[in-house]
Write a protein that holds these residues in place. Structure first.
Motif, PDB file in Angstrom:
ATOM      1  N   SER A  88      -0.720   1.577  -5.372  1.00 46.50           N
ATOM      2  CA  SER A  88       0.244   2.224  -4.475  1.00 46.50           C
ATOM      3  C   SER A  88       0.684   1.247  -3.394  1.00 46.50           C
ATOM      4  N   PHE A  89       1.877   1.475  -2.874  1.00 46.71           N
ATOM      5  CA  PHE A  89       2.428   0.609  -1.839  1.00 46.71           C
ATOM      6  C   PHE A  89       3.041   1.478  -0.742  1.00 46.71           C
ATOM      7  N   GLY A  90       2.957   0.973   0.480  1.00 43.02           N
ATOM      8  CA  GLY A  90       3.552   1.674   1.600  1.00 43.02           C
ATOM      9  C   GLY A  90       4.590   0.815   2.289  1.00 43.02           C
ATOM     10  N   ALA A  91       5.118   1.316   3.393  1.00 41.43           N
ATOM     11  CA  ALA A  91       6.082   0.549   4.173  1.00 41.43           C
ATOM     12  C   ALA A  91       5.376  -0.607   4.871  1.00 41.43           C
ATOM     13  N   GLY A  92       6.132  -1.644   5.211  1.00 41.70           N
ATOM     14  CA  GLY A  92       5.551  -2.788   5.886  1.00 41.70           C
ATOM     15  C   GLY A  92       4.801  -3.697   4.940  1.00 41.70           C
ATOM     16  N   LEU A  93       3.669  -4.243   5.408  1.00 40.37           N
ATOM     17  CA  LEU A  93       2.915  -5.229   4.639  1.00 40.37           C
ATOM     18  C   LEU A  93       1.958  -4.566   3.661  1.00 40.37           C
ATOM     19  N   ASN A  94       1.972  -5.060   2.416  1.00 41.03           N
ATOM     20  CA  ASN A  94       1.007  -4.672   1.386  1.00 41.03           C
ATOM     21  C   ASN A  94       0.407  -5.960   0.834  1.00 41.03           C
ATOM     22  N   ARG A 113      11.175  -2.240   6.512  1.00 39.08           N
ATOM     23  CA  ARG A 113      10.964  -3.431   5.691  1.00 39.08           C
ATOM     24  C   ARG A 113       9.703  -3.237   4.860  1.00 39.08           C
ATOM     25  N   GLN A 114       9.696  -3.777   3.660  1.00 37.97           N
ATOM     26  CA  GLN A 114       8.485  -3.731   2.836  1.00 37.97           C
ATOM     27  C   GLN A 114       8.244  -5.128   2.251  1.00 37.97           C
ATOM     28  N   ILE A 115       7.030  -5.614   2.420  1.00 36.77           N
ATOM     29  CA  ILE A 115       6.655  -6.935   1.916  1.00 36.77           C
ATOM     30  C   ILE A 115       5.369  -6.784   1.116  1.00 36.77           C
ATOM     31  N   ILE A 116       5.398  -7.203  -0.129  1.00 37.16           N
ATOM     32  CA  ILE A 116       4.222  -7.147  -1.006  1.00 37.16           C
ATOM     33  C   ILE A 116       3.769  -8.580  -1.261  1.00 37.16           C
ATOM     34  N   VAL A 117       2.536  -8.892  -0.858  1.00 33.84           N
ATOM     35  CA  VAL A 117       1.986 -10.240  -0.986  1.00 33.84           C
ATOM     36  C   VAL A 117       0.825 -10.217  -1.974  1.00 33.84           C
ATOM     37  N   ILE A 118       0.863 -11.127  -2.918  1.00 34.61           N
ATOM     38  CA  ILE A 118      -0.232 -11.309  -3.885  1.00 34.61           C
ATOM     39  C   ILE A 118      -0.909 -12.629  -3.548  1.00 34.61           C
ATOM     40  N   GLU A 119      -2.226 -12.603  -3.321  1.00 36.61           N
ATOM     41  CA  GLU A 119      -2.931 -13.831  -2.940  1.00 36.61           C
ATOM     42  C   GLU A 119      -4.325 -13.879  -3.557  1.00 36.61           C
ATOM     43  N   ARG A 138      -7.641  -6.967   5.958  1.00 39.81           N
ATOM     44  CA  ARG A 138      -8.506  -6.404   4.910  1.00 39.81           C
ATOM     45  C   ARG A 138      -8.864  -4.956   5.212  1.00 39.81           C
ATOM     46  N   ALA A 139      -8.906  -4.609   6.493  1.00 46.43           N
ATOM     47  CA  ALA A 139      -9.246  -3.238   6.884  1.00 46.43           C
ATOM     48  C   ALA A 139      -8.084  -2.274   6.714  1.00 46.43           C
ATOM     49  N   SER A 140      -6.901  -2.786   6.460  1.00 47.73           N
ATOM     50  CA  SER A 140      -5.720  -1.924   6.320  1.00 47.73           C
ATOM     51  C   SER A 140      -5.797  -1.135   5.014  1.00 47.73           C
ATOM     52  N   PRO A 141      -5.342   0.128   5.018  1.00 45.58           N
ATOM     53  CA  PRO A 141      -5.324   0.914   3.769  1.00 45.58           C
ATOM     54  C   PRO A 141      -4.338   0.353   2.747  1.00 45.58           C
ATOM     55  N   GLN A 142      -3.462  -0.544   3.177  1.00 51.69           N
ATOM     56  CA  GLN A 142      -2.485  -1.132   2.267  1.00 51.69           C
ATOM     57  C   GLN A 142      -2.913  -2.530   1.820  1.00 51.69           C
ATOM     58  N   ALA A 143      -4.214  -2.827   1.958  1.00 47.05           N
ATOM     59  CA  ALA A 143      -4.800  -4.059   1.433  1.00 47.05           C
ATOM     60  C   ALA A 143      -5.755  -3.679   0.310  1.00 47.05           C
ATOM     61  N   LEU A 144      -5.609  -4.287  -0.827  1.00 49.44           N
ATOM     62  CA  LEU A 144      -6.407  -3.937  -2.003  1.00 49.44           C
ATOM     63  C   LEU A 144      -7.040  -5.196  -2.569  1.00 49.44           C
ATOM     64  N   LYS A 145      -8.360  -5.159  -2.741  1.00 46.37           N
ATOM     65  CA  LYS A 145      -9.085  -6.306  -3.272  1.00 46.37           C
ATOM     66  C   LYS A 145      -9.526  -6.048  -4.700  1.00 46.37           C
ATOM     67  N   PHE A 146      -9.252  -7.025  -5.595  1.00 43.32           N
ATOM     68  CA  PHE A 146      -9.756  -7.003  -6.962  1.00 43.32           C
ATOM     69  C   PHE A 146     -10.960  -7.943  -7.004  1.00 43.32           C
TER      70      PHE A 146
END
Length: 619
Positions: free
Chosen positions: A24-30, A581-587, A596-604
């Motif tokens: 899932s993705f939200g507004a702003g930074l993901n 604005r919506q920005i999706i970053v893959i790193e 990392r504490a944000s609900p819009q940060a997901l760790k694999f």
């Protein structure tokens, strides 16, 4: 204009008897980060695929069993839509509302995957309608020909995968030379809100003009294809010529070594072949001798049997002579009737003499036979003594061939073959350069003819942007770089000739791949921010794969940002982005703790049983 935008809300995969895999993705930074090979970059590919990218979707082992993809989007005005597509590609079905963990019900609305300016029942037209960009025109080539704007023209400026983010070319170039003009025209549309519809009315539609246009289009296509091949196979012509010269020199030296090795191989092989022939001939002769000895032994037995028989006759005759006169045992005549002087089968003395003579002849032959047998036995023993030495020599030569000569010959042949293949590739690359040069010269001649016919300079239809617009965009990019603490970011200019950022007087493509990645991110996010501030068209989101590559794989000292705080400031600024604005970053690298504490940060994690393994559940 900002209300005509949308954001991605979810991406999910579905298959029979498979647990749904969704993000899932939200507004702003993901931010999606974590271990390699867990499906992070696959998310970028899937988003692009669901926004009209050509199928089939890239196959990875974890995707086996999943045959459908759903992408959920939401416009800034609150409308929600879900797009369902087969992983094999093809048309898309649109549903009202957001679907992620479950498949939508009902028929939905079928949308073609290919853009058409005459029809609106396609994905591109629907997405453009949400952006208020329907029926816009963009320039297709330098002659001023136009084409209908497709959402795919926008997608390449907002979705940047891990390969594109480090490419050593302009952000407005996707490697297809034919599309470069259209990409630049789309860039101008986003910056100004003005398309190229006005160009269509000013065209000269004479047959000669159309014929030249068709030839130029074909040449553009061919030039694009050859430039792609040149990038894949070749380097600069001067380097290729130098490489060809070195290859010729190396192949000459290898050829000499190969000739020596082959001569050595032939010498050793011929010597072994000679010894094998000697061994074979010797064994054949030994077999023949043994057969002769067996036959001569039988002959010797016959001789002994004949001598024994003759000696018996001789002894019997002597015995008859010793007994005196008696009745003849052969004819039964009484002694007085014996006639020794006349011929008679019962002549004992004659029989004894004949037997004696025959014995002498046989004994002579026996002697000759024994001499022959002795000679043959000596010859057989000589062969038997020589065989071990010959066999040892053969074994030594075979070992030398198998362990030294043949491997060296194979290595030299393989090396020579590799050099020949490489030489062929270099010559092919040089041929591509020559063909490309010929095509470009032909195109230049046609463009000059075109310019003469139109009575204007050949570059009269170059895409132009006002200095004010370019400076505003450049200032937004500079602002981002400074806030990120990019090293020595003092001046930024966007050069329309090279269609790229010039940072502190240095072309962006001259940086290492790590800095190219972060400056590509600055371009993409800067474009999003500029359009939001100026209320010009933009889809409203950006997807970036591996923008912080300098922290993982720096390309030299000047490309290494690991000793800086750029990553912290990069995430801090994006995390403060406004909700439109919506920005999706893959790193791969971990973001700061607050991100990392944000609900819009997901760790694999890549580890079964610890957190989320990856995009797809562990089977």
């Amino acid at each position: 204009m900002t209300e005509h935008r949308f954001q991605i809300r979810s991406l999910s995969f579905h298959g029979p008897a498979r647990e749904a895999a969704s993000v899932s993705f939200g507004a702003g930074l993901n931010v999606i980060y974590g271990a390699s090979n867990t499906g992070k970059s696959f998310i970028v590919d899937a988003i692009d695929f669901m926004l009209g990218g050509k199928g089939p979707l890239r196959d990875i082992p974890e995707r086996v069993g999943y045959d459908k993809v759903i992408l959920g989007i939401e416009t800034l005005s609150g409308a929600q839509f879900s797009f369902l597509r087969s992983t094999a590609g093809g048309n898309i079905t649109r549903y009202e509302g957001l679907y992620s963990d479950t498949l939508p019900e009902g028929q939905g609305t079928l949308l073609a995957d290919t853009h058409s300016e005459r029809k609106e029942d396609n994905l591109s037209a629907f997405l453009l309608s949400q952006l208020d960009l329907m029926h816009r025109k963009v320039r297709r080539n330098q002659r001023g020909d136009v084409q209908s704007l497709s959402f795919r023209n926008l997608a390449r400026l907002i979705i940047v995968n891990e390969e594109e983010i480090i490419q050593q070319r302009s952000p407005l170039s996707d490697g297809n030379y034919v599309a470069d003009t259209a990409n630049s025209s789309v860039f101008k549309l986003l910056l100004t809100g003005v398309d190229d519809s006005a160009l269509a009315a000013a065209k000269h539609q004479t047959p000669e003009y159309q014929a030249r246009g068709a030839q130029l289009d074909l040449l553009d296509q061919l030039i694009g294809d050859y430039r792609k091949k040149v990038r894949e196979l070749a380097g600069p012509p001067a380097e290729l010529e130098d490489q060809l010269s070195r290859l010729d020199t190396t192949m000459g030296a290898h050829g000499q070594q190969l000739a020596i090795s082959e001569s050595q191989y032939r010498g050793v092989a011929n010597e072994r072949r000679t010894l094998l022939k000697r061994l074979e001939d010797g064994r054949n002769r030994l077999t023949e001798i043994r057969n002769l000895l067996e036959r001569f032994e039988l002959l010797e037995q016959h001789y002994r049997s004949d001598v024994d028989r003759l000696r018996g006759i001789e002894e019997a005759g002597n015995l008859f002579s010793a007994l005196g006169e008696a009745t003849c045992p052969l004819c039964g005549a009484a002694p007085e009737h014996h006639r020794p002087s006349s011929d008679c089968d019962g002549n004992i003395e004659g029989a004894v003499a004949a037997a004696h003579a025959e014995i002498s002849k046989i004994e002579l032959r026996q002697g000759e036979l024994r001499d022959t047998i002795a000679t043959l036995q000596r010859e057989a023993r000589a062969f038997e003594r020589r065989f071990p030495g010959i066999e040892q020599s053969i074994s030594r030569l075979s070992e030398e061939i198998d362990n030294i000569v043949a491997p060296n010959l194979r290595r030299l042949r393989s090396s020579y073959r590799d050099l020949a293949d490489k030489r062929g590739e270099v010559k092919e690359a040089l041929g591509l350069h020559q063909t490309l040069k010929d095509l470009e010269e032909r195109k230049g001649a046609l463009e000059r003819e075109d310019a003469a016919a139109l009575g204007s300079p050949s570059n009269a239809t170059e895409i132009e942007l006002s200095t004010t617009t370019v400076d505003k965009f450049s200032s937004v990019v500079l602002e981002l770089l400074k806030q990120w603490h990019f090293p020595d970011a003092d001046r930024v200019h966007f050069d329309m000739k090279v269609r790229d950022l010039i940072i502190n007087g240095k072309n962006r493509t001259s940086f290492g791949k790590g800095l190219r990645a972060i400056t590509q991110a600055a371009f993409t996010i800067g474009l999003l921010e500029f359009c939001a501030r100026e209320s010009t068209p933009h889809p409203g989101f950006a997807v970036l794969d591996s923008p912080l590559l300098s922290y993982r794989e720096p390309e030299g000292t000047n490309d290494d940002l690991r000793g800086t705080d750029l990553d912290d400031h990069f995430y801090d600024l994006l995390q403060s982005a406004r909700s439109d604005r919506q920005i999706i970053v893959i790193e791969n690298t971990d973001p700061p703790a607050n991100v990392r504490a944000s609900p819009q940060a997901l760790k694999f994690t890549g580890i079964a049983g610890i957190g989320r393994f990856g995009l797809f559940p562990v089977s």
